[in-house]
Structure formats: C-alpha cells, structure tokens
Scaffold this motif. Structure first.
Motif, PDB file in Angstrom:
ATOM      1  N   PHE A 147       0.695  -1.147   0.031  1.00  0.00           N
ATOM      2  CA  PHE A 147       0.008  -0.110  -0.292  1.00  0.00           C
ATOM      3  C   PHE A 147       0.804   1.264  -0.043  1.00  0.00           C
ATOM      4  CE2 PHE A 147      -2.360   3.480   1.779  1.00  0.00           C
ATOM      5  CZ  PHE A 147      -3.532   3.444   1.164  1.00  0.00           C
ATOM      6  N   ILE A 148       1.863   1.282   0.901  1.00  0.00           N
ATOM      7  CA  ILE A 148       2.529   2.624   0.916  1.00  0.00           C
ATOM      8  C   ILE A 148       3.477   2.612  -0.310  1.00  0.00           C
ATOM      9  CG2 ILE A 148       4.738   3.439   2.109  1.00  0.00           C
ATOM     10  CD1 ILE A 148       3.774   2.209   4.680  1.00  0.00           C
ATOM     11  N   LEU A 149       4.058   1.815  -0.968  1.00  0.00           N
ATOM     12  CA  LEU A 149       4.940   1.876  -2.024  1.00  0.00           C
ATOM     13  C   LEU A 149       4.115   2.152  -3.198  1.00  0.00           C
ATOM     14  CD1 LEU A 149       7.560  -1.102  -1.406  1.00  0.00           C
ATOM     15  CD2 LEU A 149       8.116   1.409  -1.026  1.00  0.00           C
ATOM     16  N   ASN A 150       2.807   2.028  -3.331  1.00  0.00           N
ATOM     17  CA  ASN A 150       2.010   1.933  -4.397  1.00  0.00           C
ATOM     18  C   ASN A 150       1.086   3.421  -4.254  1.00  0.00           C
ATOM     19  OD1 ASN A 150       2.755  -0.267  -6.306  1.00  0.00           O
ATOM     20  ND2 ASN A 150       1.830  -1.297  -4.681  1.00  0.00           N
ATOM     21  N   SER A 151       1.029   4.078  -3.043  1.00  0.00           N
ATOM     22  CA  SER A 151       0.218   5.103  -2.882  1.00  0.00           C
ATOM     23  C   SER A 151       0.341   6.431  -3.765  1.00  0.00           C
ATOM     24  CB  SER A 151       0.436   5.716  -1.395  1.00  0.00           C
ATOM     25  OG  SER A 151       0.371   4.983  -0.584  1.00  0.00           O
ATOM     26  N   ASN A 152      -0.435   7.017  -4.002  1.00  0.00           N
ATOM     27  CA  ASN A 152      -0.403   8.294  -4.873  1.00  0.00           C
ATOM     28  C   ASN A 152      -0.041   9.559  -4.120  1.00  0.00           C
ATOM     29  OD1 ASN A 152      -1.332   6.614  -7.140  1.00  0.00           O
ATOM     30  ND2 ASN A 152      -3.382   6.544  -6.397  1.00  0.00           N
ATOM     31  N   SER A 153      -0.237   9.613  -2.753  1.00  0.00           N
ATOM     32  CA  SER A 153      -0.013  10.792  -2.052  1.00  0.00           C
ATOM     33  C   SER A 153       0.515  10.430  -0.563  1.00  0.00           C
ATOM     34  CB  SER A 153      -0.866  11.808  -2.229  1.00  0.00           C
ATOM     35  OG  SER A 153      -2.071  11.218  -1.319  1.00  0.00           O
ATOM     36  N   PHE A 154       1.360  11.585  -0.233  1.00  0.00           N
ATOM     37  CA  PHE A 154       1.632  11.299   1.087  1.00  0.00           C
ATOM     38  C   PHE A 154       0.231  11.516   2.196  1.00  0.00           C
ATOM     39  CE2 PHE A 154       5.459  12.853  -0.505  1.00  0.00           C
ATOM     40  CZ  PHE A 154       6.356  11.938   0.030  1.00  0.00           C
ATOM     41  N   ASP A 155      -0.742  12.137   1.729  1.00  0.00           N
ATOM     42  CA  ASP A 155      -2.130  12.056   2.483  1.00  0.00           C
ATOM     43  C   ASP A 155      -2.547  10.771   2.781  1.00  0.00           C
ATOM     44  OD1 ASP A 155      -2.114  14.883   3.219  1.00  0.00           O
ATOM     45  OD2 ASP A 155      -2.829  15.283   0.938  1.00  0.00           O
TER      46      ASP A 155
END
Length: 542
Positions: A147-155
């Motif tokens: 999830f973290i490595l494929n996230s679209n934003s820091f939010d």
C-alpha cells in the motif's frame, strides 16, 4: 520461529531482490540470519540460516566463490543474498550451474539498504510475534508495504498509518515543504516541526528503537524519526502517542513502516528528476537508429526537454559498471546531479557497458577550444564515476564535432571507434580523441592484425625472451636509445651506465634480431616494433 524464504522475499526491502539462481529452492525455511564477510566465517554458519554478503571475501577468486557456495549448501544454509557490483559483478558459470542443480537460492539484494533494513522485518516476525499470529502479521506487513509503495500521495500514507496504529500521524518532506497529516485537523498538524527536530537531535532523548525516539512535547508523547537515505535527510515522520500507549511490538512495526516510507520518498524525489528512463531511451535511439525522422525527433526532444537544436561532441566509455542489478533510481539521480547538471552535458547508458556523454558545442569559440573543453569535462566525469562505483579503470573515446542531428550519430560512431582502437593497445585509463588516433586507427584494423603481430614479434619477441632468460635489460635499453635520439652517451647517462655498455647491448640486439644498427631502415623497423609493444604484450597475454 521459522519463516519460509519465499514469504520473507515479500517483505520490503527484500521484495526488491532478484533471483540469480536456484529458483526452485525458495520454499526453504529460515531459522536465523547473518552476514558473511570474512574468509573463515562460513565455518560458523548454521542450518537454515539466511546469509547476506557484499562478496568481498571472494571478490577476486572464482574458485573460492564455488568452494564457499558449495560449503554453504552442504551446511544446510537457506540461501545467500549478495550485493552485486559492490565487489563482484557476477558469479562464475560453475556457481550458477551448482545453485540451479541443487536448488540453492542465490539472490541479488539491492545495494542501497543496510543489513539492518533487511533483518529488521525478519527479526520482528521471528522473535516478537507468536506462532499463531505469525501468518496474519506477515500478510499485514506485506499489505502494508504494498500500500505504501503504491500510494498516490503522502496524505494516503498518513491515513493508512493512522488506521494501523489508531493514533494521529504527521509526515513532513523537505522537498517543496510538503506536509501530510491524519486526521487532517488534529493537534499534531499544528506542531512546529523545527521544535521537534531540536528535541530529536538532543542527545538527552534516547531511542525507543533504532532511528525512532520517543519525545515528550507539551506533556504529550511523540514517536519521531527522520526519513533518510544513507546520510541524506529527506524529511520526518511523527506518531502522536498522547500517553505513550504504543508497546514495543507496535514500535517495531512502526520501524518497518518507516523503511517503506523511506523507499516511497526516495522514489518520489527521483520521479522529479530531469534525467529519466525516457530520456535515456530517447538518447540511445538517437545514436543507434540508422533511419532518423528529424521532425519526430525534434517533437519528442521538446517534450523531454532535450535540446536537439544544439550540436554535440559525443564521448563513449565501454567500461561502465552499470548493470541491471543496480538500483537504477540511484543511478539516474547520480547521473543527473553529479554529471548532467554539474558539467552541463547529457548522458545515456546501456547495460552492455556503454556510457555516452553528449557535450554541447559552443559555436562562439573555435573547434580546438571546444575539443579542449570537452576533454576537460570528460576528465572530471571520469573521476566522478571512479569515486561513485569504486573502480580504477574508466576510459573514454571522443568523437569529432559535426553540425546537425545526423552529426551526433557520426560523432558517436567515431567515439566508439576511438575507444575500441585504443583499448586494443592500452589496458590502463585513457581519454582519446578520434582525431588524435593517428597510427592506432590503422593498427586497430582487424584485417592487418596478424601482419602487425608477425612484424612486431620478429624483432621484439627475441629481445623479451632473452631478457627473461638472462635477467637483462636489452628492451629498456632500446627504449631509452630511441627516446634519446639514438645517442649512446645520452642513453648511457639516463641509465647511469658507460656508453660502451650501451654499445655492447645494441650489438647483442643486432645478433638476436638479425639487424644492422648502422642501417637506417633496420633502425626504423626496430623503432616501429617498439611502438607496438603494447600490442605484443596483449598478444602474449592472450
């Protein structure tokens, strides 16, 4: 407790590994892990141990490679992870065949991570989590890193971390002062980051676990860590505990979260580079494609911010250590910051060893000055590569300046020819311009290689054989004789000998080579043969 190797490779940063050999052995169990770096350390390894190494202990010895790999297998070691291109570039075919035959996993692990980064998630699973929850935690960690490595934003990341620990999370990135917090309007979003940094850097505040400090701030408990890659600090991440409610197990899980966030931040920063895989591919097509659609190239170059309205002198090295096993994000960042921006050039690289530099031409100065400026840049770039990759030899061939897009490819081909022509004669570092190749342009022609070797060996090989047998210095004497304009006295003075000794040695050379040193033609042939000494040395070595 045991973890299956294939499951361990799902955890970050081991999920960035690549299987070199022994792929059928990934179902092996891991009972413990360790580092293999000293020559005798393989005597102390244990069954089902996952070992990692830089390869230093067998970096120059393929026989020792095979011996150690075989011994590790015999001792029941689970697998060997290695940082390729630290000290070795590849394993011998015998090692690869052995690993594939006996299903012993040989794994490339990425260079940019420390041993603790690899061991931390495994340690968390093996020694903190109970047997009945191990599988659930492994799945949770795998999902978390995905999830973290494929996230679209820091939010998105901050929100996900909040869901895991059920306490507010705040992320601050130095680049463009980016901030993200969840819940968005929680009190943590109002905290001044500079005050927390001061407390974090205060040595009186101790670490709750590696890289993470528990800080008391305004009567509240805060878990605080910097986000960094090697020695560079990219930002900070904070968990607002309130009353210090996170136990050691959750803090350990936060350590794993931190490792994943660091990778995301590194990739995020790299995505903002001016030098990218697309630019690299475009430049390679520019020099390799025989048919060029100039209009299409100009349109694409504008999109990639590459100035093709300028002219370039092209330099090429075929000694590049860049391989598919490198962290390519790290390579692109290095080339952009340490090469392209620093020396105002363009770069491209291939995994076959080709590294290409496009040095822009200044039309307001002479061609001679442009060549001089290009060579000075290449000298500095050569030093940058040696330092970054820890290598000693890194040579370049430099092409000629031609106007227009077509001229770039012509300059590239000349640079390749300059490199390959000189490399046949000299193993050490060199930077050679195509226009300065001189006689080496002719001598490097494969069609005349045999004739050149026969010609040179006719005179020089007997001298080399005599010197080797009698521990004499005929060859060096001949070298000084020609360097000092065929003067017996000057040669003798340089060698601290009597001039009659030089005359005696020249007579000996006459006997060995069946020449007359009084003959201008014979002397010329001797001198030319001496110039071909590097070629003779390489043929003898082969």
């Amino acid at each position: 407790m045991q973890i299956i190797l294939n499951e361990a490779l799902k955890l970050h940063p081991l999920n960035k590994s690549k299987i070199i050999a022994g792929v059928k052995g990934l179902n092996r169990p891991i009972d413990q892990f360790g580092v293999l770096e000293t020559p005798d350390s393989f005597h102390f390894v244990k069954s089902n141990e996952f070992l990692m190494t830089t390869g230093y202990l067998f970096k120059d010895n393929t026989e020792l490679q095979y011996k150690i790999i075989k011994e590790l297998y015999n001792r029941g070691v689970c697998a060997l992870g290695i940082k390729i291109n630290r000290y070795i570039k590849e394993f011998s075919p015998e090692v690869i065949d052995f690993c594939n035959t006996y299903n012993f996993p040989l794994i490339y692990i990425p260079n940019e991570y420390g041993w603790y980064d690899f061991f931390s998630p495994l340690l968390y699973l093996m020694h903190i989590i109970q047997l009945d929850t191990n599988k659930d935690i492994l799945n949770k960690m795998t999902t978390l890193s995905d999830f973290i490595l494929n996230s679209n934003s820091f939010d998105e990341i901050a929100k996900h971390i909040y869901k895991i620990f059920n306490i507010p999370c705040y992320i601050h990135i130095n680049y463009n002062d980016i901030s993200a917090s969840y819940p968005p309007k929680s009190s943590i979003s109002k905290i001044q980051i500079t005050k927390l940094i001061e407390k974090f850097q205060n040595t009186e505040n101790t670490f709750a676990i590696k890289d993470i400090k528990r800080i008391v701030f305004e009567d509240k408990s805060i878990l605080f860590s910097d986000i960094k890659h090697k020695t560079s600090c990219y930002g900070y991440i904070i968990l607002y505990e309130k009353n210090g409610e996170l136990n050691f197990e959750n803090i350990s899980l936060f350590q794993y979260v931190l490792t994943c966030v660091q990778s995301y931040v590194n990739r995020f920063l790299n995505s903002n580079r001016k030098f990218s895989a697309k630019q690299n591919k475009f430049l390679l097509q520019l020099v390799n494609n025989k048919i060029i659609d100039k209009i299409a190239l100009l349109c694409e170059s504008n999109e990639l911010n590459i100035d093709l309205y300028n002219d370039y002198i092209v330099a090429v090295s075929k000694d590049s250590p860049i391989s598919q096993y490198e962290d390519l994000d790290k390579i692109y960042t290095f080339i952009e910051n340490n090469i392209n921006l620093k020396y105002k050039v363009l770069s491209a690289f291939e995994f076959n060893g080709n590294y290409i530099v496009f040095s822009p031409v200044n039309r307001d100065i002479s061609s001679i000055q442009n060549y001089k400026n290009t060579k000075l840049k290449i000298i500095k770039i050569q030093k940058e590569f040696k330092s970054f990759f820890h290598i000693n030899d890194f040579s370049f061939g430099i092409g000629t300046y031609y106007p227009s897009i077509d001229g770039i490819r012509t300059s590239y081909n000349e640079a390749i020819r300059a490199f390959e022509s000189y490399k046949k004669f000299f193993n050490k570092d060199f930077i050679i311009n195509f226009k300065d190749l001189g006689i080496y342009s002719i001598l490097s022609n494969p069609a005349v290689n045999k004739d050149i070797q026969n010609f040179a060996n006719k005179y020089i090989k007997p001298i080399i054989a005599f010197d080797k047998k009698n521990n004499s210095e005929l060859l060096i004497t001949l070298k000084y004789f020609f360097e000092y304009h065929r003067s017996f006295r000057s040669c003798a003075k340089e060698m601290h000998l009597h001039h009659n000794t030089i005359r005696y040695r020249l007579k000996k050379i006459e006997e060995l080579c069946h020449v007359d040193t009084a003959s201008e033609n014979d002397l010329l042939e001797l001198e030319i043969s001496l110039k071909l000494l590097p070629f003779i040395n390489k043929s003898i070595d082969n």
